[in-house]
Enzyme design. Structure first.
Site, short mmCIF file in Angstrom:
data_model
loop_
_atom_site.label_atom_id
_atom_site.label_comp_id
_atom_site.label_asym_id
_atom_site.label_seq_id
_atom_site.Cartn_x
_atom_site.Cartn_y
_atom_site.Cartn_z
N LYS A 52 44.08 36.77 36.38
CA LYS A 52 43.55 35.58 37.05
C LYS A 52 44.12 34.27 36.52
O LYS A 52 44.27 33.32 37.28
CB LYS A 52 42.03 35.57 36.99
CG LYS A 52 41.45 36.69 37.84
CD LYS A 52 39.96 36.63 37.96
CE LYS A 52 39.49 37.72 38.91
NZ LYS A 52 38.07 37.62 39.22
N LYS B 159 36.07 31.88 33.02
CA LYS B 159 36.31 33.24 33.50
C LYS B 159 37.35 33.94 32.63
O LYS B 159 38.32 33.32 32.18
CB LYS B 159 36.88 33.22 34.92
CG LYS B 159 35.91 32.82 36.01
CD LYS B 159 36.57 33.10 37.37
CE LYS B 159 35.88 32.39 38.50
NZ LYS B 159 36.58 32.61 39.78
N GLY C 197 32.90 40.05 38.88
CA GLY C 197 31.87 39.13 38.41
C GLY C 197 31.49 39.32 36.96
O GLY C 197 30.49 38.78 36.50
N GLU D 7 42.64 34.85 48.38
CA GLU D 7 41.25 34.41 48.54
C GLU D 7 41.12 32.92 48.26
O GLU D 7 41.75 32.39 47.33
CB GLU D 7 40.33 35.21 47.62
CG GLU D 7 40.53 36.71 47.80
CD GLU D 7 39.32 37.55 47.43
OE1 GLU D 7 39.32 38.72 47.80
OE2 GLU D 7 38.39 37.03 46.77
N GLU E 178 42.06 33.54 44.02
CA GLU E 178 42.75 34.70 43.45
C GLU E 178 43.42 35.52 44.54
O GLU E 178 43.18 35.31 45.73
CB GLU E 178 41.77 35.59 42.67
CG GLU E 178 40.65 36.18 43.53
CD GLU E 178 39.71 37.07 42.72
OE1 GLU E 178 38.94 36.53 41.92
OE2 GLU E 178 39.76 38.29 42.90
N ASN F 260 44.42 39.66 45.68
CA ASN F 260 44.12 41.07 45.44
C ASN F 260 45.32 41.90 45.86
O ASN F 260 45.71 41.89 47.02
CB ASN F 260 42.89 41.51 46.23
CG ASN F 260 41.60 40.93 45.66
OD1 ASN F 260 40.68 40.65 46.39
ND2 ASN F 260 41.56 40.71 44.36
N ARG G 79 46.01 44.97 46.62
CA ARG G 79 45.59 46.32 47.02
C ARG G 79 44.93 46.24 48.39
O ARG G 79 44.70 45.17 48.92
CB ARG G 79 44.57 46.85 46.02
CG ARG G 79 43.42 45.86 45.88
CD ARG G 79 42.28 46.38 45.07
NE ARG G 79 41.45 45.30 44.58
CZ ARG G 79 40.45 44.73 45.25
NH1 ARG G 79 40.15 45.16 46.47
NH2 ARG G 79 39.76 43.75 44.73
N VAL H 144 38.13 46.78 50.23
CA VAL H 144 36.97 47.53 50.74
C VAL H 144 36.71 47.15 52.20
O VAL H 144 36.46 48.02 53.05
CB VAL H 144 35.72 47.21 49.89
CG1 VAL H 144 34.50 47.92 50.43
CG2 VAL H 144 35.95 47.55 48.43
#
Lengths: 216, 452
Positions: free
Chosen positions: B116, B158, B165, B275, B288, B290, B292, B295
């Site tokens: 991140k 973070k 999270g 995102e 960020e 992803n 992949r 879901v």
């Protein structure tokens, strides 16, 4: 068959006189198995299930007793999975394609026939019964290729009939070029070697049957 | 095209990938732990291989077991699904070294975007709008405090290696910053073995919007529209929707362009998402990427008619994208609800147990992605996802009615088992959600002041 329900594979030295012809076509193999099952089926209930795997030649035959027309107990599924002879190397998962109800736990007496070892690696002579009460199964702790000897051409770590000490190496599993020693956790006599040299194994696949009680 | 693919995942996603493999005539091998040996994916697989015990570290998170399984079953490629090793650059390198194609972007892209803090540094370099904060990781507490003061409170600290999270803290009071900084670093070391953290401004009430992209190995990149993922509990998504409601088409188009530019700059390959958060004033910030399949990919499939797993496999095999940007014309509205074995009234704690009754909904434009069947035991070893219910309709009003109807049909029961089904229906009925005025704060608002 003296017991009500038999389950197991067959080997070169099993009860039957011979193996199917080498390189047999599927229909020839089937005919041979049908004949073999009929031969074993004296006094037992009707034939209930046959599972055949070609590749590494494993055969499972299951009979129902006259009084056992009802489905086998559900617990049998897990029991069969834990039974080394129910394992079919390279075959689909035992709970997969088989349409029949799960097999019952193996009987206490001698099984119908013995599992054929992959690559015909099992030595000649009667194969001890892994279902005996004192048998301990050494299983693969990881996915990889099982080797019985430290290098090609070298003598195997153990042979059937050898005594092993706790911590003694009984084989190697190679995964990603790492050689992982497989050790016996307790003392005992090697009863059966279930997996041939150089065979790919899954996690948890039974490799060797040890008899801790047999120290004579 | 590949002859054999190893699916290195479990649950509904293993089944999802398997189905596309079958439709494409590709042999699918399912790698599974002992806990998953009696699941539908294993039964439907062309071949299965047991890779380890239930603990993920020794099975689904074990690169050696997965690579050995792929090599001994003759697989040429590995589909990692989501979670587990899907965004692990070391695993991607190991696959490469063993001549296996990992379905996803190259290791160096995962390393850059998956982390991140380096993703934030990348975004600044790619001229993507980012929230005020550190330009990458920050190690010195004094410097971190200065950055936080400058960004203005609340801020969030973070973990660079974080996700789901975990190892993150929101700080509202400047006096609490230093202890929170130390605690987050400690937590990051404990959870991820990596104490690097970064600081950025925190938006209390924001819309969480992500853009789905597809990129081939020949430099072509397209986007498949945006999804709204603002409905979250414990910072994990529960309801996703496409297109994002109440967002002007122009804004969605702009996000799409930003994501495509970001993917090009990163040298992205495969399916992925970028995102963003949108604040109340319409400001857009990258958060960020992803690397992949996600879901919530089914809702994009429903509005575009594009099978994302199929695209992943074609891209991995070196094919050119079969769609140009003007060919992608999303139609209608799609919504997904994640049905979890969890108790909304006990802070969404997972409730593992035996499923005795399981009757998923059916009906028009209703898709249920699940691996659950009666007599399956939901164990504490894995996430509590039971099923994803996705519905499509021409309009948002119809889609909301359809989802409520579908969730109302769903029957799940078992001793000790609790599901979030009633909670999901409460969200659907909430006025803020109905009027598309919801933000990431909605679930907290509901839990603190439940509807009468």
């Amino acid at each position: 068959m003296s017991q009500g329900m038999g389950q197991g594979g067959m080997s070169q030295d099993g009860l039957h006189g011979g193996l199917p012809p080498a390189g047999a076509r599927p229909e020839e193999l089937l005919a041979w198995i049908a004949g073999y099952a009929a031969e074993l089926n004296t006094g037992a209930g009707p034939l209930r299930r046959i599972a055949i795997t070609s590749g590494a030649t494993a055969v499972e035959v299951e009979w129902a007793t006259p009084e056992q027309a009802a489905p086998a107990p559900a617990a049998g599924d897990r029991a069969a999975a834990a039974d080394p002879r129910a394992w079919q190397p390279g075959a689909p998962h035992p709970n997969g394609a088989a349409p029949a109800p799960p097999p019952a736990p193996p009987p206490a007496g001698p099984p119908a026939a013995q599992q054929a070892a992959p690559n015909g690696d099992t030595p000649a002579g009667p194969v001890p019964d892994a279902a005996a009460e004192d048998a301990v199964v050494i299983s693969a702790p990881m996915v990889g290729t099982f080797y019985r000897a430290p290098e090609p051409g070298a003598p195997p770590y153990v042979e059937v009939g050898d005594m092993v000490e706790p911590g003694q190496q009984i084989g190697i599993i190679e995964a990603m070029k790492l050689m992982n020693p497989i050790l016996a956790e307790q003392a005992g006599r090697v009863g059966e070697i279930l997996v041939g040299d150089g065979t790919p194994v899954e996690y948890g696949q039974p490799l060797i049957v040890l008899r801790p009680g047999d120290t004579q | 095209m590949f002859n054999t693919i190893l699916i290195a995942n479990r649950g509904e996603i293993a089944l999802r990938v398997l189905r596309t493999c079958r439709e494409m005539g590709i042999r699918a091998v399912v790698a599974h732990s002992t806990a998953d040996r009696d699941t539908p994916a294993v039964r439907l697989a062309d071949e299965s291989i047991q890779i380890g015990p239930p603990q993920p570290k020794r099975s689904y998170l074990n690169p050696a077991a997965i690579v050995a399984a792929a090599l001994q079953t003759g697989a040429e490629a590995i589909h990692p699904g989501y979670g587990f090793l899907s965004e692990n650059p070391e695993f991607a390198e190991i696959c490469q070294a063993h001549g296996l194609t990992l379905i996803g972007p190259p290791p160096e892209v995962i390393a850059r975007l998956g982390d991140k803090s380096s993703a934030r540094a990348f975004a600044i370099e790619a001229r993507l709008p980012v929230l005020p904060g550190s330009s990458g990781e920050v190690a010195d507490p004094g410097e971190a405090k200065r950055i936080a003061d400058e960004a203005g409170y609340p801020v969030v600290i973070k973990a660079a290696a974080g996700g789901g999270g975990r190892a993150m803290r929101v700080v509202r009071d400047p006096r609490e910053f230093l202890p929170a900084f130390t605690a987050t670093r400690r937590e990051a070391v404990a959870l991820f073995g990596d104490g690097r953290v970064y600081v950025e401004k925190y938006l209390d009430a924001a819309r969480h919007i992500e853009v789905q992209v597809l990129a081939d190995r020949h430099g072509d990149v397209i986007h498949l529209g945006a999804r709204d993922c603002s409905i979250q509990r414990r910072r994990q998504k529960v309801i996703e929707e496409t297109p994002p409601p109440g967002l002007p088409e122009k804004a969605i188009e702009r996000l799409g362009e930003l994501a495509v530019r970001a993917a090009r700059t990163a040298g992205y390959v495969g399916a992925g998402t970028f995102e963003f958060v949108l604040d109340e004033d319409g400001g857009v910030y990258f958060i960020e990427a992803n690397c992949r399949l996600q879901v919530e990919h089914p809702i994009t499939e429903m509005v575009t008619g594009i099978d994302l797993v199929r695209e992943q496999l074609l891209i991995a095999a070196g094919r050119r994208l079969g769609h140009a940007q003007p060919d992608v014309v999303p139609y209608g509205v799609a919504l997904e609800c994640r049905v979890n074995a969890e108790d909304p009234f006990r802070n969404f704690v997972p409730t593992p147990g035996l499923v005795t009754e399981f009757t998923p909904p059916g009906g028009p434009f209703t898709r249920v992605d699940t691996h659950v069947e009666p007599n399956l035991r939901i164990t504490a070893d894995y996430d509590p996802l039971l099923a994803k219910v996705a519905v499509w309709a021409p309009t948002r009003d119809e889609v909301l009615a359809r989802m409520d109807r579908a969730l109302g049909e769903f029957r799940i029961a078992g001793p000790g088992l609790c599901t979030n089904l009633p909670f999901l229906r409460d969200v659907l009925a909430h006025p803020l959600f109905r009027h598309a005025k919801h933000t990431t704060a909605l679930v907290d608002q509901m839990m603190s002041a439940p509807l009468p």
